[in-house]
Scaffold this motif. Structure first.
Motif, PDB file in Angstrom:
ATOM      1  N   ALA A 137      -1.500   1.606   2.363  1.00  0.00           N
ATOM      2  CA  ALA A 137      -1.562   0.969   1.033  1.00  0.00           C
ATOM      3  C   ALA A 137      -3.073   0.833   0.382  1.00  0.00           C
ATOM      4  O   ALA A 137      -3.920   1.178   1.159  1.00  0.00           O
ATOM      5  N   TYR A 138      -3.197   0.378  -1.009  1.00  0.00           N
ATOM      6  CA  TYR A 138      -4.347   0.150  -1.619  1.00  0.00           C
ATOM      7  C   TYR A 138      -5.318  -0.929  -0.998  1.00  0.00           C
ATOM      8  O   TYR A 138      -4.806  -2.307  -1.544  1.00  0.00           O
ATOM      9  N   MET A 139      -5.920  -1.022   0.222  1.00  0.00           N
ATOM     10  CA  MET A 139      -6.259  -1.956   0.612  1.00  0.00           C
ATOM     11  C   MET A 139      -7.521  -2.680  -0.014  1.00  0.00           C
ATOM     12  O   MET A 139      -7.646  -3.839  -0.021  1.00  0.00           O
ATOM     13  N   ASN A 140      -8.451  -1.826  -0.444  1.00  0.00           N
ATOM     14  CA  ASN A 140      -9.631  -2.345  -1.052  1.00  0.00           C
ATOM     15  C   ASN A 140      -9.328  -3.201  -2.547  1.00  0.00           C
ATOM     16  O   ASN A 140     -10.092  -4.283  -2.592  1.00  0.00           O
ATOM     17  N   THR A 141      -8.110  -2.813  -3.106  1.00  0.00           N
ATOM     18  CA  THR A 141      -8.012  -3.734  -4.457  1.00  0.00           C
ATOM     19  C   THR A 141      -6.896  -4.901  -3.806  1.00  0.00           C
ATOM     20  O   THR A 141      -6.668  -5.642  -4.907  1.00  0.00           O
ATOM     21  N   GLY A 142      -6.398  -5.110  -2.614  1.00  0.00           N
ATOM     22  CA  GLY A 142      -5.979  -6.170  -2.215  1.00  0.00           C
ATOM     23  C   GLY A 142      -4.329  -5.837  -1.953  1.00  0.00           C
ATOM     24  O   GLY A 142      -3.423  -6.639  -2.253  1.00  0.00           O
TER      25      GLY A 142
END
Lengths: 302, 97, 396, 181
Positions: A137-142
């Motif tokens: 998943a897009y972890m950096n953006t939450g």
């Protein structure tokens, strides 16, 4: 390309003591940083590292804290592969020799927004090792859904509720898509099997031209797992067959690990908050998808 | 210890003190991460068989080898506990700070 | 005496200019009307006439990314684009200037969709005026070639280290053939030193590049970037002087005044239309009108001082814009107007919008603009933004 | 300034002819020239235009050609009444044809010269590529460039084997038109 046997193996005993990814601000227990750290130890000092927007660039380069202890650069989100191509080409044009250019990009940066540039890089056979650390998943953006988020995953953009079970789609077949370019070397790996990962990075290091590794890397924050289980959960994913270890070399697929019996999928899923909501029916869909995939792989890759 | 160490950073007072563009020395670490930690790893050297599993899997690379023993750079250990969890001999325990 | 003059297009002239600068890496994606430039460069690489590497990228976004990557290890780079392609690069354009990578780019000015149009106007580059690049607009093929050489000197100057875009009007320059003198390679080699930058990765001095900065530092980096572009004004002048001494041609720095000494009414323009305005100025001068042309060469940095100097001397200024910022005015006009507002005397101003999507700007239309500016002087016409070449009646 | 308009079909070499004239005038003739196609995505076979501007001083005017002094028609099937537009009174029209009579009404007030360029091209080149024949004809009719300059421009632009045949065509066309005039 060098034969595998010619390449001296790298392991915990003989790898360099030097740390090239150090003092970074990744979450405690970050699986992605294990993938980056180990690969850089295999690749050594003469390495150019390129990272698109994502966790590893966000936690590594907060001025004046410079966590990459060798040459490294942040790229645009869609341009990691092409910037790395430029580095490799520029350094070559300047007459530099014996160096490696490596990309560390997340699943979104690779399978979604960065895919076009990656495809171009492989098509041109630029001398770059591209490593996708996949935390699904897009972890950096939450924690938003990416093209590699598996079915049933709860993310902040695929919330699970009365009407939907979270993510409705299965992971893209990234490894096969990359292999379809007829790349010189591609592999899948997991930080749950670190020695296997080291071997593959080492092989890619000695591959001239484009190479690719898709490494499964846990994210305790996004997955809802205790920080200490990061390596274990990445191993569980392989053992239950949802993640497979394979290589593509000289035009042939190779399944590195073909267990007679899989470990339990529900056991793997239930350890993670992102899958807590799944019904038996959802687990059935996941299991069926795994079985189909494995029957295909066993038929063609063995 | 073959890794970057905490260094002092002189805050710029003049614009020329800044680098030209966003570029800086690789491995320059003015901050430590010790403050992130609630528990710390403690190694039982009697039990440790020096298999280096912990060294391999540490996300922060803070475990290093010295005189045939495992050491931990507590300036940068975040206390995640992966080392203790992965140790086949239970030679590392996480103790409260 | 052996002359080295050949009959080539603007696109080809740009390619020759780039070749003389010996870039290490060229990365570009084809787009009309830029294609001839990249085709010629590919041929030059194939024939071994230049040592650089040509990378066939799969998009403009990757073209600019490749250039940034190569620049980040100290290589000299070139790319070329136009219109939609330039816009597709937009993220990278900001990135390259912030990263202080002195990439040189040729942009073939072309209209932006929709409606689709392959023909020329200035919307593409003017809409990216804020991306931190130095922007120059040329008037003919010779200037295109010469500015490639100057561009590397300016962009790579240690106090500038900022990418530079050389703009050629699509078709009107890119596809028009004319006589161009090809400078001597040895002279170019002497004029253009090797690219040296502290802003690069190397194994001797490993660095982390393109980092993030917190609010504590970000303003300082942006201040520094602004200073670098402002500083380029001095460098542009210095380089043009040296260029004249070496090659015998000069381009008058930031702007070129044409017959403005005693002018009352002046048209301001960028790019190839300046040539046509010159012809009209000559004609009206013969008829006794005190008219002139201000050819703005650099839109960034903006020649504020030069525009102010002119505004102090003249009574009316008209600006031809091959673009319109919808809901306001042409971008060149906005910039000129801002400078004019800083002088004390009143200057009548008007904005002429035309040449959009390749529409011809005729001598008669330019003559009409001068007459309208004169009409402004006796108050029979108000200041306004006007589409001057509509083929139909409007409700205005 | 003299303005020349070239009419052909995509692929017939009209733009090449406009450039050859520019080369002859500038590189070999000491004048200044601009040569440009009608800008656009026209494909093979489509009617296309090309232009040459020639002057003794540097040509600054970048606007479109409004008043042609010479019009070269490489393919007579292209001629329509519309073609008279933008042609100066008294201009010279060169047409690839065996018979100019049908076109006199279209180009009223102009001087018309006909040349069977197709036959000439077939004779020397063996292919109906008429651009260089019409170029030679224009050189003769206009005096804008000398025969030597015209032949030199062919050698500048074309590969030696092709150049020699085309030089022959230019010379023959030049001679034919000079005789007519």
């Amino acid at each position: 390309m060098n034969k595998v046997l010619d390449i001296p193996r790298v392991n915990a005993k003989n790898m360099t003591d030097k740390e090239f990814f150090y003092g970074h601000k990744a979450c405690a227990g970050c699986g992605g940083s294990i993938a980056v750290r180990l690969a850089l130890k295999v690749l050594g000092e003469r390495t150019y590292t390129a990272l698109p927007a994502g966790c590893m660039s966000a936690v590594g380069f907060i001025f004046p804290q410079m966590a990459f202890n060798s040459n490294a650069i942040i790229t645009t989100f869609p341009g990691a592969a092409s910037m790395a191509s430029g580095i490799a080409m520029g350094a070559k044009a300047l007459g530099q020799k014996d160096f490696k250019t490596v990309v560390f990009a997340g699943d979104g940066g690779t399978a979604d927004i960065g895919f076009q540039a990656l495809s171009g890089m492989i098509d041109r056979n630029d001398d770059v090792l591209y490593i996708c650390y996949d935390n699904e998943a897009y972890m950096n953006t939450g924690i938003q859904k990416s093209g590699l988020t598996p079915y049933g995953t709860q993310t902040t953009t695929t919330p699970a509720g009365k009407n939907l079970p979270g993510t409705l789609t299965h992971k893209k077949n990234l490894f096969e898509i990359i292999a379809a370019h007829d790349i010189a070397y591609a592999a899948t790996a997991s930080i749950g099997y670190p020695q296997d990962y080291l071997n593959k990075v080492n092989k890619a290091k000695h591959t001239k031209g484009a190479s690719f590794i898709h490494v499964y890397a846990s994210c305790p924050t996004g997955w809802g797992t205790p920080t200490e289980t990061s390596v274990e959960i990445a191993k569980d994913a392989v053992d239950c067959g949802l993640i497979f270890l394979a290589e593509y070399e000289d035009g042939e697929f190779k399944l590195n690990r073909n267990p007679k019996e899989f470990a339990s999928i529900p056991d793997y899923l239930k350890k993670q908050a992102r899958f807590k909501h799944l019904s038996d029916q959802d687990i059935e869909i996941i299991t069926e998808h795994r079985d189909k995939k494995w029957s295909r792989m066993r038929k063609h890759w063995l | 210890m073959n890794r970057p160490k905490n260094k002092e950073y002189k805050f710029p007072t003049h614009i020329d003190d800044y680098p030209t563009g966003p570029q800086y020395k690789a491995g320059f670490l003015p901050e430590t991460n010790a403050g992130w930690r609630k528990v710390r790893p403690v190694v039982d050297h009697e039990a440790c068989v020096f298999c280096l599993r912990c060294y391999l899997v540490c996300p922060d690379g803070t475990i290093f080898k010295e005189d045939g023993k495992i050491k931990i750079d507590l300036d940068y250990c975040k206390g995640c506990g992966v080392c203790a969890h992965e140790c086949p001999k239970d030679a590392i325990s996480m103790v409260k700070e | 005496m052996k002359t080295n003059k050949i009959f080539i297009s603007g696109d080809e002239a740009a390619a020759y200019g780039v070749k003389l600068c010996r870039p290490h890496v060229i990365a570009a994606y084809p787009i009309t009307p830029q294609t001839i430039t990249v085709e010629r460069l590919s041929e030059m690489v194939e024939k071994g006439e230049m040592d650089g590497e040509y990378m066939h990228v799969e998009s403009e976004h990757s073209a600019i990314s490749v250039c940034m990557g190569a620049s980040s290890v100290g290589a000299r780079t070139f790319t070329a684009s136009s219109s939609q392609g330039l816009l597709y690069m937009a993220e990278g354009l900001h990135y390259a200037s912030g990263g202080r990578y002195p990439i040189v780019m040729m942009n073939a000015n072309r209209s932006v969709a929709l409606p689709w149009s392959i023909y020329g106007d200035h919307r593409d580059s003017l809409s990216l005026l804020d991306c931190g690049w130095i922007q120059v607009y040329v008037e003919d093929a010779q200037e295109a070639l010469d500015m490639m050489i100057q561009a590397y000197r300016i962009a790579e100057h240690k106090d500038v280290l900022t990418p530079m875009m050389v703009n050629l009007d699509g078709f009107i320059l890119t596809h028009t053939y004319e006589l161009v003198e090809i400078p001597d390679q040895q002279k170019v080699d002497e004029f253009l030193p090797a690219f040296v930058t502290p802003n690069k990765m190397s194994f001797e001095e490993p660095k982390n590049l393109a980092f993030s900065s917190k609010p504590d530092d970000n303003t300082e980096f942006k201040y520094q970037q602004n200073q670098a572009v402002l500083k380029s004004i001095d460098v542009i002048k210095e380089v043009d002087q040296e260029f004249e001494a070496t090659f015998g041609r000069k381009y008058h720095d930031m702007v070129e005044e044409y017959r403005c000494e005693d002018a009352e009414v002046v048209l301001v323009a960028i790019g190839s239309v300046c040539g046509t305005v010159r012809v009209v100025v000559d004609k009206l001068r013969e008829e006794g009108m005190k008219v002139g042309l201000l050819k703005i060469r650099f839109m960034r940095p903006f020649p504020e001082q030069e525009v102010k100097d002119l505004a102090k001397r003249v009574k009316a200024i008209g600006v031809i814009d091959k673009d319109i910022s919808f809901g306001y005015e042409g971008t060149v006009y906005t910039n000129v107007n801002s400078a004019i507002s800083k002088v004390e005397n009143y200057v009548y101003k008007s904005n002429f919008i035309g040449g959009l999507g390749g529409r011809d700007i005729t001598k008669a239309e330019i003559e009409d603009m001068f007459h309208k500016l004169y009409a402004g002087l006796d108050k029979s016409r108000e200041e306004k933004v006007e589409f001057f070449s509509l083929n139909v009646e409007t409700n205005e | 300034m003299k303005e020349i308009r070239w009419h052909g079909r995509g692929g017939q070499g009209g733009f090449t002819a406009s450039r050859l004239l520019g080369i002859a005038a500038s590189v070999h003739g000491g004048k200044h020239a601009l040569a440009f196609p009608s800008f656009g995505p026209e494909r093979r076979g489509a009617p296309v235009l090309a232009f040459t501007k020639i002057d003794d001083t540097k040509i600054r005017d970048r606007s479109e050609v409004q008043e042609s002094d010479f019009v070269v028609v490489m393919d007579e099937t292209l001629i329509t009444p519309e073609m008279r537009k933008g042609v100066r009174e008294g201009a010279c029209i060169l047409i690839n044809t065996e018979n100019t009579a049908p076109y006199e009404s279209v180009f009223e007030g102009c001087k018309i010269i006909g040349l069977d360029a197709t036959a000439l091209a077939m004779e020397i080149l063996g292919r109906p590529i008429t651009n260089t024949a019409m170029y030679g004809a224009l050189a003769a009719a206009s005096g804008l460039v000398s025969l030597d300059a015209a032949m030199a421009s062919i050698r500048t632009e074309m590969k030696p084997s092709l150049a020699e045949k085309n030089v022959k065509i230019v010379a023959k066309a030049y001679e034919t038109v000079k005789t007519l005039a």
